[in-house]
Design a protein around this motif. Structure first.
Motif, PDB file in Angstrom:
ATOM      1  N   TYR A   1      42.914  -0.552   6.750  1.00 32.59           N
ATOM      2  CA  TYR A   1      44.342  -0.829   6.940  1.00 32.59           C
ATOM      3  C   TYR A   1      45.029  -0.999   5.586  1.00 32.59           C
ATOM      4  CZ  TYR A   1      48.660  -3.111   8.404  1.00 32.59           C
ATOM      5  OH  TYR A   1      49.979  -3.412   8.599  1.00 32.59           O
TER       6      TYR A   1
ATOM      7  N   SER B   1      45.349   2.304   3.842  1.00 27.80           N
ATOM      8  CA  SER B   1      46.414   3.115   4.436  1.00 27.80           C
ATOM      9  C   SER B   1      47.789   2.625   3.998  1.00 27.80           C
ATOM     10  CB  SER B   1      46.311   3.087   5.965  1.00 27.80           C
ATOM     11  OG  SER B   1      45.077   3.636   6.396  1.00 27.80           O
TER      12      SER B   1
ATOM     13  N   LEU C   1      45.856   9.286  10.688  1.00 31.38           N
ATOM     14  CA  LEU C   1      45.850   7.853  10.979  1.00 31.38           C
ATOM     15  C   LEU C   1      45.999   7.605  12.484  1.00 31.38           C
ATOM     16  CD1 LEU C   1      45.931   4.907   9.977  1.00 31.38           C
ATOM     17  CD2 LEU C   1      48.406   5.153   9.772  1.00 31.38           C
TER      18      LEU C   1
ATOM     19  N   ASN D   1      42.719   8.356  14.166  1.00 31.62           N
ATOM     20  CA  ASN D   1      41.646   7.425  13.786  1.00 31.62           C
ATOM     21  C   ASN D   1      41.831   6.029  14.362  1.00 31.62           C
ATOM     22  OD1 ASN D   1      40.366   9.411  12.324  1.00 31.62           O
ATOM     23  ND2 ASN D   1      41.159   8.747  10.333  1.00 31.62           N
ATOM     24  N   THR D   2      43.018   5.747  14.917  1.00 23.41           N
ATOM     25  CA  THR D   2      43.282   4.398  15.440  1.00 23.41           C
ATOM     26  C   THR D   2      43.494   4.409  16.946  1.00 23.41           C
ATOM     27  OG1 THR D   2      45.633   4.691  14.840  1.00 23.41           O
ATOM     28  CG2 THR D   2      44.230   3.510  13.276  1.00 23.41           C
TER      29      THR D   2
ATOM     30  N   VAL E   1      42.408   1.096  19.115  1.00 20.81           N
ATOM     31  CA  VAL E   1      42.128  -0.067  18.259  1.00 20.81           C
ATOM     32  C   VAL E   1      43.056  -1.209  18.687  1.00 20.81           C
ATOM     33  CG1 VAL E   1      42.071  -0.964  15.897  1.00 20.81           C
ATOM     34  CG2 VAL E   1      41.418   1.410  16.357  1.00 20.81           C
TER      35      VAL E   1
ATOM     36  N   LEU F   1      45.129  -3.360  16.203  1.00 18.42           N
ATOM     37  CA  LEU F   1      46.253  -2.741  15.511  1.00 18.42           C
ATOM     38  C   LEU F   1      47.400  -2.544  16.500  1.00 18.42           C
ATOM     39  CD1 LEU F   1      47.175  -1.514  12.793  1.00 18.42           C
ATOM     40  CD2 LEU F   1      46.373   0.706  13.632  1.00 18.42           C
TER      41      LEU F   1
ATOM     42  N   ARG G   1      50.917  -0.116  13.319  1.00 16.80           N
ATOM     43  CA  ARG G   1      50.577   1.290  13.079  1.00 16.80           C
ATOM     44  C   ARG G   1      51.761   2.020  12.453  1.00 16.80           C
ATOM     45  NH1 ARG G   1      48.919   5.429  17.883  1.00 16.80           N
ATOM     46  NH2 ARG G   1      46.775   4.713  17.637  1.00 16.80           N
TER      47      ARG G   1
ATOM     48  N   ASP H   1      47.704   7.370  22.136  1.00 21.30           N
ATOM     49  CA  ASP H   1      46.324   6.870  22.156  1.00 21.30           C
ATOM     50  C   ASP H   1      45.313   7.924  22.598  1.00 21.30           C
ATOM     51  OD1 ASP H   1      46.089   4.260  21.161  1.00 21.30           O
ATOM     52  OD2 ASP H   1      47.045   3.432  22.948  1.00 21.30           O
TER      53      ASP H   1
END
Length: 387
Positions: free
Chosen positions: A211, A214, A254, A257-258, A261, A264, A269, A290
């Protein structure tokens, strides 16, 4: 007219070119109000450095070079073939070869060439070259912060830092006894302070290193984008395209990859998305995504990115140099943008693109060397095609 009649043809041509080169109305100035120079004065200040970089471009390995290297059975054979390229005898002092040694020596050659350029240029090109190194500095600082958080010896990590990202105050980070000390050192004493000013102290406590990485990458891209806009001219035209692509690439990567999660939140985000790029207007929508199907739906008005996802961009598909299918497609697009940049003159983008293409080349050498060592000849040609 009387003045021109009294001059020879060469003098007339020079006067016409001089007035054209320095007249914004006639297109000589690259962009009024920016830091860019006219075409005439550009060559006075940056012409030599740009010519050197265009010379380096000619030394980038071509397809025929990779064909020869890919046929090598040992690293000694690879060393022999590379000696016939611009790399020359860069491995002559190495008694034991490995993929790490080859990569380190190739990277040292790039760094030496870059630093020689940096020491011999005026502003604002000098600051532009500094921005290229800031990306690597951020990576090095985060590596040391990660070591401090996990209790690892920071001096050990210092030796593993990227050579383009070393700076005078980086050694002070190794003496920090806590994250507080390190944060203050980075914020106050390093060239990276401006990237940390948009970062809250709590971010270093509450979130993962990915995080934080990023967030700092987003800050870096925004600062670099603003700086290139301030320069203006052809540099802005070229770098705007490249950096907007990098911002969109960052946002899509990003987002994927999330997925799922829970730690987050959607607002967190979106906080990581750079405030520019072709996808800027749909950042709110992307922050809610998602799964890949929803992402494809959101990108339907951006066919270039939608096609990348449709064409084998799912997790688990492999591309060149062991990259995922989507990452390989992003890399292919980035290489094309950098090649387009280096095909032009009178702008700073050639310096940025040269460094990036050479990085891909170094990555290719590491991939081929590893394939030779591990007898994976069926995958040796999965390198990144450049020229």
């Amino acid at each position: 007219l009387f003045i021109f009649s009294e001059l020879d043809s060469f003098s007339c041509f020079f006067l016409v070119f001089f007035f054209w080169s320095n007249s914004p109305c006639l297109g000589g100035s690259q962009r009024a109000g920016g830091m860019s120079r006219s075409f005439l004065t550009y060559n006075i200040h940056e012409g030599a450095a740009e010519a050197i970089v265009h010379g380096y471009r000619c030394g980038i390995l071509r397809t025929e070079d990779y064909n020869n290297i890919s046929q090598c059975d040992t690293l000694e054979d690879m060393k022999l073939h590379l000696a016939g390229t611009d790399y020359g005898n860069f491995l002559q002092n190495e008694t034991t070869l490995s993929s790490k040694v080859i990569t380190e020596r190739a990277l040292e050659k790039l760094v030496d060439e870059f630093m020689e350029l940096r020491c011999n240029v005026d502003q604002p090109l000098g600051e532009f070259l500094d921005y290229i190194t800031f990306d690597y500095m951020i990576g090095n600082v985060l590596k040391l912060i990660s070591g401090a958080r996990s209790g690892r010896e920071t001096m050990e990590l210092l030796y593993k830092c990227h050579p383009l990202g070393l700076f005078e105050g980086i050694g002070a980070l190794t003496s920090a006894t806590s994250i507080d000390d390190m944060f203050e050192t980075v914020l106050i004493d390093s060239p990276l302070g401006k990237f940390f000013q948009r970062t809250e102290r709590k971010d270093f406590d509450e979130f993962s290193m990915e995080y934080i990485r990023s967030l700092l990458q987003k800050n870096y891209l925004e600062h670099f984008y603003d700086f290139c806009r301030e320069i203006g001219g052809l540099t802005w035209d070229v770098m705007k395209t490249i950096l907007e692509f990098e911002a969109d690439r960052f946002v899509i990567t990003l987002t994927r990859n999330t997925y799922g999660v829970k730690e987050l939140q959607k607002d967190d985000r979106k906080k990581l998305f750079p405030a520019f790029g072709l996808l800027y207007d749909i950042h709110d929508d992307l922050a809610m995504v998602d799964d890949d199907d929803t992402l494809k739906e959101k990108l339907r008005n951006f066919p270039e990115y939608a096609d990348m996802l449709e064409g084998g961009g799912g997790i688990g598909h492999e591309g060149g140099s062991g990259m995922s299918g989507l990452e390989a497609k992003f890399t292919e697009r980035a290489v094309q943008l950098h090649k387009n940049s280096m095909a032009m003159q009178f702008h700073y983008g050639v310096f940025y693109s040269w460094v990036k293409l050479k990085e891909y080349e170094v990555s290719n050498l590491m991939w081929i060397a590893e394939c030779i060592l591990q007898s994976m000849r069926h995958r040796i040609t999965e390198y990144i095609t450049i020229y």
